[in-house]
Design a protein around this motif. Structure first.
Motif, PDB file in Angstrom:
ATOM      1  N   SER A 154     -12.733   4.573  -2.791  1.00  0.00           N
ATOM      2  CA  SER A 154     -13.400   4.988  -2.960  1.00  0.00           C
ATOM      3  C   SER A 154     -14.630   6.419  -2.973  1.00  0.00           C
ATOM      4  O   SER A 154     -15.820   6.705  -3.347  1.00  0.00           O
ATOM      5  CB  SER A 154     -14.932   3.788  -1.837  1.00  0.00           C
ATOM      6  OG  SER A 154     -14.020   2.692  -1.753  1.00  0.00           O
ATOM      7  N   ASP A 188     -16.691   0.653  -8.264  1.00  0.00           N
ATOM      8  CA  ASP A 188     -16.166   0.154  -7.262  1.00  0.00           C
ATOM      9  C   ASP A 188     -15.528  -0.809  -6.685  1.00  0.00           C
ATOM     10  O   ASP A 188     -16.931  -2.073  -6.580  1.00  0.00           O
ATOM     11  CB  ASP A 188     -16.758   0.962  -6.097  1.00  0.00           C
ATOM     12  CG  ASP A 188     -15.806   1.123  -4.450  1.00  0.00           C
ATOM     13  OD1 ASP A 188     -15.115   0.677  -4.914  1.00  0.00           O
ATOM     14  OD2 ASP A 188     -16.500   2.154  -3.619  1.00  0.00           O
ATOM     15  N   GLU A 189     -15.016  -1.791  -7.373  1.00  0.00           N
ATOM     16  CA  GLU A 189     -14.287  -2.819  -7.057  1.00  0.00           C
ATOM     17  C   GLU A 189     -15.500  -4.227  -7.461  1.00  0.00           C
ATOM     18  O   GLU A 189     -16.014  -5.058  -6.662  1.00  0.00           O
ATOM     19  CB  GLU A 189     -14.088  -3.384  -4.964  1.00  0.00           C
ATOM     20  CG  GLU A 189     -12.883  -2.190  -4.845  1.00  0.00           C
ATOM     21  CD  GLU A 189     -12.758  -2.184  -3.802  1.00  0.00           C
ATOM     22  OE1 GLU A 189     -12.778  -4.250  -3.380  1.00  0.00           O
ATOM     23  OE2 GLU A 189     -11.828  -1.978  -3.244  1.00  0.00           O
TER      24      GLU A 189
END
Ligand SMILES: Nc1ncnc2c1ncn2[C@@H]1O[C@H](COP(=O)(O)OP(=O)(O)OP(=O)(O)O)[C@@H](O)[C@H]1O
Ligand SMILES: [Mg+2]
Lengths: 266, 307
Positions: free
Chosen positions: A57, A187-188
């Motif tokens: 991240s 991000d995910e």
């Protein structure tokens, strides 16, 4: 383009969209990213994988200068954006300009407490677009691009919170798409979603590639294998290995990568 | 587990539960004392004052004859003073809070300012009155006017507005802020388009609760010199001829509800005490309806926002 060229890093037909050069990042005194060097190929999906806390991240958020929002963070090195050759980490480059070129979709859907329409239109309004017909058109285009149009076209004025989690995430993708970014960061994006919503987001990412450059962080190895063209394996703030996804998953050069991929990590 | 052990555990649980019972009883008693006292006060005031509540009571000026005395100048005064208070405290308080939360660098100076704002909330209101007497009445030359009173009370509720606004701003998840920044919004864009609208319920609640406190304030208003007997109204803010709006009322002498009450209670005649009770009832109603409004607004705006 031959199959061999596709599967090889040396392929000359690949256009580099962005290049990270010797990037170091510090949260105050904590050295979170260490000498990262890797390219981002244009109109390809690049996945970042690695154990929790390895800096995925942190690296992703360098691309849109999110770290500038909080005090004490420091970048060293460059992320060059092509074709204009801008170092987007340079102190003289306005982070707002960077964010206008590079959009982001977050881990948890984070729509604004506004209508569906206004959520998508916000990026256009920020860019000073006042003409209703143009905003209408771009909102529709973005919602279609995020495979959400058919589900919401009759209730654009509804609050975004009334959508399901998966729909909210696609709305956030539409919001990011509306401004026609050069690079889209994820991000995910599916870690808060159920398998069906996850599948629809993955399908969407497959559709989007070819239109823009995508960098995606994922915890899910199968997902990385399914959606990405290139994969970087990160560990303790370093990129251990970067290669074509198939190579990373089938015959990684680094032992550490192989251990992580095969679940022998730890 | 055998019967004996089971019985032992049950005894233990029962013994512990006795404390639940004891505390519930004590709590209820405390609550009863508070509620009963309040109810008794209100009922007593209502019994005294209610017979005086008529249309005339609201439209009459104070008078030497208790039966003809009314609260016209007092409620008009209170309303106008509250207008000034809101107009002063809301922009200043909200701006200060936004600055502290969104813009201010986190350093020693900011920390000192923050601590002082919290302390300001505890300063006795008469101290504000003294400050205002020197500052607004004399130094700025506003005199003993509605403007001075409104600014004084505005100052008084400023800490409440700032604290409420900061809390409201802080309750906005950072994910929402990041979402705005991520599409390229500036700090001001994020503040104006997101932070302020989403913290509006909290801000409104703080403002109204502050105002409900301010409307009952007596000491600072006496200090700056409100008149206790006033038999005329300030000039109307809306005029029949051009330019239609007038701000002369800001400089007018005035009285407010609690001062009118105070004046009546200090008279020897019982009939005036009834007037005071009736005015108290009206003031209480004003305060309660402001609080009700705060709750209603909070509820309405909160419905749109879930996180
Ligand atoms: N704001 C911060 N201040 C200080 N350290 C931080 C901060 N944010 C993250 N870190 C640290 O930086 C390292 C990398 O964090 P990061 O969030 O990038 O990991 P990640 O790979 O995304 O992990 P995950 O898969 O769990 O999301 C971690 O050790 C983390 O504790
Ligand atoms: Mg992460």
């Amino acid at each position: 383009m031959s199959k061999v060229a596709e599967g090889s890093l040396a392929a000359s037909s690949m256009v580099v969209k962005a290049e990270t050069k010797n990037l170091n990042f510090h949260y105050g005194s904590f050295h979170a990213l260490k000498s990262i060097n890797m390219p981002l190929y244009e109109k390809k999906v690049t996945a970042l994988i690695g154990p929790s806390g390895c800096g995925k991240s942190t690296y992703l958020r360098c691309f849109n200068r999110m770290h500038d929002l909080y005090p004490g963070n420091r970048y060293d090195g460059e992320i060059k954006l092509y074709p204009d050759n801008t170092n987007l980490l340079h102190a003289h480059v306005d982070p707002i300009e960077v964010r206008m070129r590079i959009s982001m979709v977050f881990q948890k859907p984070n729509p604004f407490p506004k209508s569906i329409y206004e959520n998508v239109a916000y990026g256009l309004r920020v860019r000073g677009e006042r003409k209703a017909s143009i905003v209408d058109e771009k909102v529709e285009q973005a919602l279609r691009g995020a495979a959400l149009w058919d589900e919401v076209k009759h209730r654009l004025k509804d609050l975004a919170f009334n959508l399901s989690g998966g729909q909210q995430q696609r709305l956030c993708i539409a919001r990011a798409l509306a401004t026609e970014p050069e690079i889209l960061l994820f991000d995910e994006p599916t870690s808060a979603l159920d398998p069906i919503a996850t599948a629809s987001i993955e399908e969407l990412i497959a559709d989007l590639k070819g239109k823009l450059t995508i960098l995606i962080v994922t915890h899910n190895m199968q997902q990385a294998a399914r959606v990405s063209d290139y994969t970087a394996y990160m560990y303790l703030g370093e990129v251990i290995e970067f290669d074509v996804t198939d190579t990373i998953f089938i015959k990684p050069k680094n032992k550490a990568t192989e251990d992580y991929i095969t679940g022998r990590f730890g | 587990m055998d019967q004996a052990a089971l019985g032992e555990i049950r005894d233990l649980i029962n013994r512990h539960k006795r404390w639940d019972l004891i505390f519930a009883a004590v709590g209820l008693l405390c609550l009863g004392i508070a509620a009963l006292t309040f109810t008794a006060l209100v009922i007593d005031m209502a019994l005294d004052g209610a017979p005086r509540l008529s249309a005339d009571f609201f439209t009459n000026f104070p008078s030497r004859r208790p039966a003809q005395a009314g609260i016209l100048s007092a409620w008009v005064g209170s309303t106008l003073v509250m207008l000034v208070t809101a107009a002063a405290a809301i922009p200043v308080g909200v701006s200060a809070a936004v600055y502290l939360e969104e813009y201010a660098p986190k350093n020693l100076l900011t920390a000192i300012i923050e601590i002082n704002i919290t302390n300001l909330a505890g300063v006795p209101s008469i101290v504000y009155g003294l400050l205002a007497l020197g500052l607004f009445v004399y130094a700025f030359g506003f005199g003993q006017s509605i403007l001075s009173a409104g600014l004084t009370l505005g100052l008084l509720i400023l800490p409440v507005v700032i604290v409420a606004t900061r809390e409201a701003i802080r309750s906005i998840p950072s994910a929402i802020r990041e979402a705005a920044y991520a599409v390229g919004a500036t700090k001001w864009g994020t503040t104006w388009d997101h932070v302020l609208p989403y913290s509006l319920p909290g801000i409104m609640t703080g403002v109204i609760i502050g105002m409900a406190r301010a409307i009952g304030e007596t000491a600072p208003i006496i200090t700056i010199g409100a008149l206790s007997f006033i038999a005329f109204l300030p000039p109307a803010p809306i005029q029949g001829e051009f330019p239609f709006l007038s701000f002369e009322w800001l400089m007018a002498p005035f009285t407010v509800m609690p001062i009118q009450m105070f004046n009546w209670t200090s008279r020897p005649e019982a009939a005036f005490h009834q007037n005071a009770a009736a005015a108290g009832l009206v003031l209480l109603l004003m305060t309660l309806s402001m609080n009700a409004l705060a709750i209603y607004i909070r509820y309405q705006l909160r419905k749109r926002i879930k996180w």
